[in-house]
Design a protein around this motif. Sequence first.
Motif, PDB file in Angstrom:
ATOM      1  N   TYR A  22      16.396  27.150  26.212  1.00 50.76           N
ATOM      2  CA  TYR A  22      16.980  28.210  27.032  1.00 50.76           C
ATOM      3  C   TYR A  22      18.187  28.822  26.317  1.00 50.76           C
ATOM      4  N   LEU A  23      19.002  27.973  25.694  1.00 54.52           N
ATOM      5  CA  LEU A  23      20.138  28.470  24.920  1.00 54.52           C
ATOM      6  C   LEU A  23      19.657  29.354  23.767  1.00 54.52           C
ATOM      7  N   VAL A  24      18.623  28.905  23.069  1.00 56.02           N
ATOM      8  CA  VAL A  24      18.078  29.686  21.961  1.00 56.02           C
ATOM      9  C   VAL A  24      17.656  31.071  22.447  1.00 56.02           C
ATOM     10  N   ALA A  25      16.992  31.137  23.586  1.00 53.86           N
ATOM     11  CA  ALA A  25      16.533  32.426  24.118  1.00 53.86           C
ATOM     12  C   ALA A  25      17.708  33.327  24.462  1.00 53.86           C
ATOM     13  N   ARG A  26      18.755  32.768  25.058  1.00 52.62           N
ATOM     14  CA  ARG A  26      19.916  33.587  25.419  1.00 52.62           C
ATOM     15  C   ARG A  26      20.630  34.101  24.175  1.00 52.62           C
ATOM     16  N   ARG A  97      13.258  38.336  31.337  1.00 50.53           N
ATOM     17  CA  ARG A  97      14.545  38.508  30.669  1.00 50.53           C
ATOM     18  C   ARG A  97      15.718  38.444  31.645  1.00 50.53           C
ATOM     19  N   LEU A  98      15.462  38.651  32.915  1.00 47.36           N
ATOM     20  CA  LEU A  98      16.537  38.750  33.897  1.00 47.36           C
ATOM     21  C   LEU A  98      16.990  37.400  34.444  1.00 47.36           C
ATOM     22  N   ILE A  99      16.420  36.292  33.953  1.00 49.97           N
ATOM     23  CA  ILE A  99      16.869  34.974  34.405  1.00 49.97           C
ATOM     24  C   ILE A  99      17.635  34.294  33.280  1.00 49.97           C
ATOM     25  N   PHE A 100      18.453  33.315  33.644  1.00 50.81           N
ATOM     26  CA  PHE A 100      19.329  32.665  32.671  1.00 50.81           C
ATOM     27  C   PHE A 100      18.638  31.537  31.911  1.00 50.81           C
ATOM     28  N   GLY A 212       0.527  17.958  29.371  1.00 54.09           N
ATOM     29  CA  GLY A 212       1.410  18.010  30.526  1.00 54.09           C
ATOM     30  C   GLY A 212       2.251  16.757  30.609  1.00 54.09           C
ATOM     31  N   ALA A 213       3.478  16.880  31.071  1.00 53.37           N
ATOM     32  CA  ALA A 213       4.395  15.743  31.199  1.00 53.37           C
ATOM     33  C   ALA A 213       5.284  15.975  32.415  1.00 53.37           C
ATOM     34  N   THR A 214       6.077  14.964  32.758  1.00 54.92           N
ATOM     35  CA  THR A 214       6.910  15.080  33.964  1.00 54.92           C
ATOM     36  C   THR A 214       7.890  16.246  33.871  1.00 54.92           C
ATOM     37  N   TYR A 215       8.296  16.629  32.659  1.00 51.30           N
ATOM     38  CA  TYR A 215       9.268  17.717  32.520  1.00 51.30           C
ATOM     39  C   TYR A 215       8.606  19.083  32.362  1.00 51.30           C
ATOM     40  N   THR A 216       7.318  19.126  31.964  1.00 47.67           N
ATOM     41  CA  THR A 216       6.715  20.422  31.662  1.00 47.67           C
ATOM     42  C   THR A 216       6.411  21.229  32.918  1.00 47.67           C
ATOM     43  N   PHE A 217       6.033  20.569  33.997  1.00 47.58           N
ATOM     44  CA  PHE A 217       5.653  21.326  35.188  1.00 47.58           C
ATOM     45  C   PHE A 217       6.860  21.932  35.902  1.00 47.58           C
ATOM     46  N   PRO A 218       7.992  21.226  36.008  1.00 47.38           N
ATOM     47  CA  PRO A 218       9.190  21.918  36.518  1.00 47.38           C
ATOM     48  C   PRO A 218       9.607  23.102  35.647  1.00 47.38           C
ATOM     49  N   ARG A 219       9.498  22.972  34.324  1.00 49.91           N
ATOM     50  CA  ARG A 219       9.821  24.110  33.457  1.00 49.91           C
ATOM     51  C   ARG A 219       8.844  25.258  33.688  1.00 49.91           C
ATOM     52  N   ARG A 220       7.574  24.911  33.903  1.00 48.78           N
ATOM     53  CA  ARG A 220       6.580  25.923  34.237  1.00 48.78           C
ATOM     54  C   ARG A 220       6.996  26.680  35.497  1.00 48.78           C
ATOM     55  N   ASN A 221       7.520  25.954  36.505  1.00 52.65           N
ATOM     56  CA  ASN A 221       7.949  26.600  37.739  1.00 52.65           C
ATOM     57  C   ASN A 221       9.103  27.568  37.506  1.00 52.65           C
ATOM     58  N   VAL A 222      10.006  27.211  36.605  1.00 51.91           N
ATOM     59  CA  VAL A 222      11.104  28.115  36.257  1.00 51.91           C
ATOM     60  C   VAL A 222      10.546  29.432  35.725  1.00 51.91           C
ATOM     61  N   THR A 223       9.608  29.335  34.800  1.00 48.96           N
ATOM     62  CA  THR A 223       9.041  30.533  34.185  1.00 48.96           C
ATOM     63  C   THR A 223       8.191  31.313  35.179  1.00 48.96           C
ATOM     64  N   MET A 224       7.460  30.605  36.043  1.00 43.33           N
ATOM     65  CA  MET A 224       6.655  31.294  37.047  1.00 43.33           C
ATOM     66  C   MET A 224       7.542  32.089  37.994  1.00 43.33           C
ATOM     67  N   SER A 225       8.656  31.499  38.402  1.00 43.67           N
ATOM     68  CA  SER A 225       9.615  32.233  39.223  1.00 43.67           C
ATOM     69  C   SER A 225      10.149  33.445  38.473  1.00 43.67           C
ATOM     70  N   GLY A 226      10.483  33.257  37.207  1.00 40.96           N
ATOM     71  CA  GLY A 226      11.093  34.329  36.430  1.00 40.96           C
ATOM     72  C   GLY A 226      10.165  35.486  36.147  1.00 40.96           C
ATOM     73  N   ILE A 227       8.889  35.201  35.928  1.00 43.07           N
ATOM     74  CA  ILE A 227       7.963  36.248  35.508  1.00 43.07           C
ATOM     75  C   ILE A 227       7.526  37.123  36.682  1.00 43.07           C
ATOM     76  N   ALA A 228       7.752  36.626  37.914  1.00 44.72           N
ATOM     77  CA  ALA A 228       7.385  37.371  39.121  1.00 44.72           C
ATOM     78  C   ALA A 228       8.626  37.974  39.766  1.00 44.72           C
ATOM     79  N   GLN A 229       8.416  38.981  40.589  1.00 48.04           N
ATOM     80  CA  GLN A 229       9.539  39.554  41.346  1.00 48.04           C
ATOM     81  C   GLN A 229       9.951  38.658  42.501  1.00 48.04           C
ATOM     82  N   GLY A 230       9.008  37.909  43.021  1.00 41.52           N
ATOM     83  CA  GLY A 230       9.297  37.033  44.145  1.00 41.52           C
ATOM     84  C   GLY A 230       8.237  35.968  44.257  1.00 41.52           C
ATOM     85  N   THR A 231       8.468  35.016  45.145  1.00 35.52           N
ATOM     86  CA  THR A 231       7.548  33.900  45.342  1.00 35.52           C
ATOM     87  C   THR A 231       7.169  33.802  46.813  1.00 35.52           C
ATOM     88  N   VAL A 232       5.865  33.734  47.066  1.00 33.79           N
ATOM     89  CA  VAL A 232       5.342  33.460  48.404  1.00 33.79           C
ATOM     90  C   VAL A 232       4.916  31.998  48.448  1.00 33.79           C
TER      91      VAL A 232
END
Length: 325
Positions: A22-26, A97-100, A212-232
Amino acid sequence: MRITEEQSRLLGICMVKGVSWYLVAREAQRLDGLARLWSGDIVESSPEATKARALIKESAGELDRYTESAIKQADRAADGGARLVTVLDKEYPATLRLIFNLPPFLFVRGELRDTDLRSVAVVGTRQASEDGLRRARRMSGLLTERQVTVVSGLARGIDTAAHTAALDTGGRTIAVVGTGILRCYPAENRGLADRIAESGAVVSQFWPDANGATYTFPRRNVTMSGIAQGTVVIEASSTSGAKMQARLALEHGKRVFLLRSLTEAQPWAKEYVRTRGALMVEDVDDVVNSLSSPDRIQAVNASRAQLSLNFEDLKLEEPSPGALW
């Protein structure tokens, strides 16, 4: 796959063990950010930055080797039909791009389009009820009929229902996966992933062969939230990953939509509506009417870039709902 020198150096930095991606991306988005990263010169003043400075400088003699390894990873992805999109590229989704805590690179099977910026994540439990599956199919189908791209995570249950309904109604859907792009979890959704790639996109933020690992799916959720305008959220318990995504979306300043049936069944959902700014919805129009146009998102993204946003000053605490729009 032919990748640019900048792309390969970005991937090489990501090969340094212990450096926050995440730091690298910022940092890479800043003026001359990649060149400074390569020398361990980091603008951000966070604990992540302090750690990364030391690690990158210690690895200076290995960076060329790391870059060669990263190029091989990109070639592996290309052999599997995926292409590389990095935060340095215009094709990188403006919503993301709009998420930290954005990923520095994505491997993509299929195609990401500008129209996908008008998108909503439809998520919920893997152990879905028949009513939950029906609601997911209905929500996803109605969204695609209104030219909204449906985003989900390719998991069993609600995710599978959401993707399938979007495809069956001739709409676009994006699967953000918790494995490398050459893997598929769950295995029985491989055919579904292939269907999505044909008319939408399958997206991974991990090395191509990553399991897949215990840390990959939460990270996936971060990106899924970020790539969409909202979550239902369709159906989810208090321990569900879908609840986690609702929290992440609020932290990102995105919209969170909770079905009335969910708020009546789950105390956490009622509390999110009462105190955290989530919206209870009964109809797809409650969701669609809250969305911004792709042009608006591009304009917000451009204005933030011009202001040279200081990502280290962003807080994780309770931004106002829809603040990015």
